[in-house]
Scaffold this motif. Sequence first.
Motif, PDB file in Angstrom:
ATOM      1  N   ARG A 146     -15.538 -50.424  38.339  1.00 34.26           N
ATOM      2  CA  ARG A 146     -15.020 -50.655  39.694  1.00 34.26           C
ATOM      3  C   ARG A 146     -15.154 -49.371  40.519  1.00 34.26           C
ATOM      4  NH1 ARG A 146      -9.811 -52.982  40.994  1.00 34.26           N
ATOM      5  NH2 ARG A 146      -8.977 -51.165  39.932  1.00 34.26           N
ATOM      6  N   VAL A 147     -15.658 -49.531  41.735  1.00 39.22           N
ATOM      7  CA  VAL A 147     -15.896 -48.414  42.645  1.00 39.22           C
ATOM      8  C   VAL A 147     -15.256 -48.723  43.987  1.00 39.22           C
ATOM      9  CG1 VAL A 147     -17.650 -47.016  43.823  1.00 39.22           C
ATOM     10  CG2 VAL A 147     -18.070 -47.856  41.498  1.00 39.22           C
ATOM     11  N   GLU A 148     -14.426 -47.802  44.474  1.00 43.47           N
ATOM     12  CA  GLU A 148     -13.791 -47.973  45.782  1.00 43.47           C
ATOM     13  C   GLU A 148     -14.645 -47.302  46.851  1.00 43.47           C
ATOM     14  OE1 GLU A 148      -9.317 -47.442  47.352  1.00 43.47           O
ATOM     15  OE2 GLU A 148     -10.355 -45.547  46.958  1.00 43.47           O
ATOM     16  N   VAL A 149     -14.908 -48.008  47.934  1.00 43.71           N
ATOM     17  CA  VAL A 149     -15.707 -47.494  49.040  1.00 43.71           C
ATOM     18  C   VAL A 149     -14.873 -47.532  50.311  1.00 43.71           C
ATOM     19  CG1 VAL A 149     -17.759 -47.855  50.464  1.00 43.71           C
ATOM     20  CG2 VAL A 149     -17.877 -48.222  47.996  1.00 43.71           C
ATOM     21  N   THR A 150     -14.846 -46.420  51.032  1.00 44.75           N
ATOM     22  CA  THR A 150     -14.115 -46.340  52.300  1.00 44.75           C
ATOM     23  C   THR A 150     -14.998 -45.692  53.360  1.00 44.75           C
ATOM     24  OG1 THR A 150     -13.163 -44.197  51.655  1.00 44.75           O
ATOM     25  CG2 THR A 150     -11.854 -46.175  51.184  1.00 44.75           C
ATOM     26  N   GLU A 151     -14.628 -45.917  54.623  1.00 46.94           N
ATOM     27  CA  GLU A 151     -15.321 -45.288  55.731  1.00 46.94           C
ATOM     28  C   GLU A 151     -14.496 -44.090  56.193  1.00 46.94           C
ATOM     29  OE1 GLU A 151     -16.317 -48.004  58.853  1.00 46.94           O
ATOM     30  OE2 GLU A 151     -16.582 -49.663  57.459  1.00 46.94           O
ATOM     31  N   VAL A 159     -20.380 -43.537  54.023  1.00 43.10           N
ATOM     32  CA  VAL A 159     -19.234 -44.076  53.288  1.00 43.10           C
ATOM     33  C   VAL A 159     -18.868 -43.109  52.172  1.00 43.10           C
ATOM     34  CG1 VAL A 159     -19.724 -46.497  53.809  1.00 43.10           C
ATOM     35  CG2 VAL A 159     -20.715 -45.458  51.755  1.00 43.10           C
ATOM     36  N   ASP A 160     -17.592 -43.085  51.831  1.00 43.33           N
ATOM     37  CA  ASP A 160     -17.114 -42.308  50.692  1.00 43.33           C
ATOM     38  C   ASP A 160     -16.804 -43.267  49.549  1.00 43.33           C
ATOM     39  OD1 ASP A 160     -17.265 -39.957  52.158  1.00 43.33           O
ATOM     40  OD2 ASP A 160     -15.187 -40.098  52.846  1.00 43.33           O
ATOM     41  N   TYR A 161     -17.043 -42.823  48.324  1.00 47.53           N
ATOM     42  CA  TYR A 161     -16.788 -43.692  47.185  1.00 47.53           C
ATOM     43  C   TYR A 161     -16.232 -42.889  46.015  1.00 47.53           C
ATOM     44  CZ  TYR A 161     -21.218 -41.857  45.336  1.00 47.53           C
ATOM     45  OH  TYR A 161     -22.221 -41.027  44.891  1.00 47.53           O
ATOM     46  N   ARG A 162     -15.512 -43.587  45.166  1.00 45.60           N
ATOM     47  CA  ARG A 162     -14.978 -42.976  43.940  1.00 45.60           C
ATOM     48  C   ARG A 162     -14.853 -44.051  42.867  1.00 45.60           C
ATOM     49  NH1 ARG A 162      -9.222 -43.205  43.159  1.00 45.60           N
ATOM     50  NH2 ARG A 162      -8.212 -44.543  44.716  1.00 45.60           N
ATOM     51  N   ARG A 163     -15.121 -43.637  41.640  1.00 52.46           N
ATOM     52  CA  ARG A 163     -15.008 -44.570  40.525  1.00 52.46           C
ATOM     53  C   ARG A 163     -13.547 -44.758  40.165  1.00 52.46           C
ATOM     54  NH1 ARG A 163     -18.190 -42.218  36.576  1.00 52.46           N
ATOM     55  NH2 ARG A 163     -16.431 -41.374  35.431  1.00 52.46           N
ATOM     56  N   PRO A 173     -13.785 -37.681  46.803  1.00 50.85           N
ATOM     57  CA  PRO A 173     -14.714 -38.810  46.980  1.00 50.85           C
ATOM     58  C   PRO A 173     -16.146 -38.339  47.246  1.00 50.85           C
ATOM     59  CG  PRO A 173     -12.659 -39.232  48.142  1.00 50.85           C
ATOM     60  CD  PRO A 173     -12.582 -37.820  47.647  1.00 50.85           C
ATOM     61  N   CYS A 174     -17.096 -38.983  46.588  1.00 51.25           N
ATOM     62  CA  CYS A 174     -18.505 -38.719  46.839  1.00 51.25           C
ATOM     63  C   CYS A 174     -18.886 -39.376  48.165  1.00 51.25           C
ATOM     64  CB  CYS A 174     -19.370 -39.297  45.725  1.00 51.25           C
ATOM     65  SG  CYS A 174     -18.928 -38.759  44.063  1.00 51.25           S
ATOM     66  N   ARG A 175     -19.994 -38.936  48.731  1.00 45.59           N
ATOM     67  CA  ARG A 175     -20.437 -39.500  50.016  1.00 45.59           C
ATOM     68  C   ARG A 175     -21.847 -40.055  49.881  1.00 45.59           C
ATOM     69  NH1 ARG A 175     -18.680 -37.115  55.622  1.00 45.59           N
ATOM     70  NH2 ARG A 175     -16.861 -38.222  54.800  1.00 45.59           N
ATOM     71  N   LEU A 176     -22.058 -41.196  50.510  1.00 44.91           N
ATOM     72  CA  LEU A 176     -23.362 -41.853  50.552  1.00 44.91           C
ATOM     73  C   LEU A 176     -23.745 -42.067  52.009  1.00 44.91           C
ATOM     74  CD1 LEU A 176     -25.666 -43.251  48.963  1.00 44.91           C
ATOM     75  CD2 LEU A 176     -24.346 -45.372  49.152  1.00 44.91           C
ATOM     76  N   ARG A 177     -24.958 -41.641  52.363  1.00 48.11           N
ATOM     77  CA  ARG A 177     -25.476 -41.804  53.722  1.00 48.11           C
ATOM     78  C   ARG A 177     -26.663 -42.756  53.687  1.00 48.11           C
ATOM     79  NH1 ARG A 177     -27.787 -36.830  54.612  1.00 48.11           N
ATOM     80  NH2 ARG A 177     -28.023 -37.214  56.850  1.00 48.11           N
ATOM     81  N   TYR A 178     -26.734 -43.615  54.680  1.00 45.86           N
ATOM     82  CA  TYR A 178     -27.821 -44.594  54.744  1.00 45.86           C
ATOM     83  C   TYR A 178     -28.003 -45.044  56.188  1.00 45.86           C
ATOM     84  CZ  TYR A 178     -24.070 -48.044  55.114  1.00 45.86           C
ATOM     85  OH  TYR A 178     -22.970 -48.745  55.530  1.00 45.86           O
ATOM     86  N   LEU A 179     -29.015 -45.877  56.431  1.00 46.20           N
ATOM     87  CA  LEU A 179     -29.270 -46.421  57.764  1.00 46.20           C
ATOM     88  C   LEU A 179     -28.853 -47.877  57.818  1.00 46.20           C
ATOM     89  CD1 LEU A 179     -32.838 -44.969  58.512  1.00 46.20           C
ATOM     90  CD2 LEU A 179     -30.598 -43.991  59.093  1.00 46.20           C
TER      91      LEU A 179
END
Length: 218
Positions: A168-173, A147-151, A132-138
């Motif tokens: 469709r993209v799944e996002v998890t914490e 959050v982690d995401y994968r197509r 899973p890729c990771r996205l960081r934000y405020l």
Amino acid sequence: MPLTLHRCAALMLLLMLCVGIVHAAEPRPFDARYRLEVSGWPSTTVEHRLIRDGQQWISEMRAAIAVASGSEYSRFIDGTDLRALHYASGYRMLGIGKDYELNGDALATLPDRQTALFDLSRRGVTEDCDTPCRLRYLDHRGREERVDYRRLDRRMLELPAGRFEAVRVEVTEPDSPEKRMIFSFHPHVPGLLLAMEYHRDGKRKSRLSLIDLTLHPY
């Protein structure tokens, strides 16, 4: 289920978190409306628009449920690097609420979550991570979130607004594996959400569906 300001803020967080790409689609202005269904609450309408202001872009999202409402606003530049410039949000219940704001200094390292949603819509289409890729934000208070995401796949969706191809993209914490969100993004219009489902403990708790869309010229 009692409706509190905290729950209203949580609702907007659900909508707006999640959450330089090669071959990424160029932004296009749009106005979109969604039907939001949340377990235990009456359904409501969510409005989302992306507009251009010179070299900058503005993303706005608004929702209201019963006597509570929430809104978010983000201004960013989409160039070689996506750069957030300003963020503001507000939540109200019975006329009582709180406003939040992040300026350019606060957003110098990480984007706000409206900008992150725009970023996720393009990354989810173009990136294919082995893990899973990771996205960081405020978040709205300026606290770092991850959050982690994968197509998942591409498929055709039949929605009230019409028939669309969706990615469709799944996002998890990372710290809450029991929670997951399935975003359906338009593959050629960055930032445009076609549908969304939120699951917790294996049960769907809410869903969002596009009911009206207006695409504006570039």
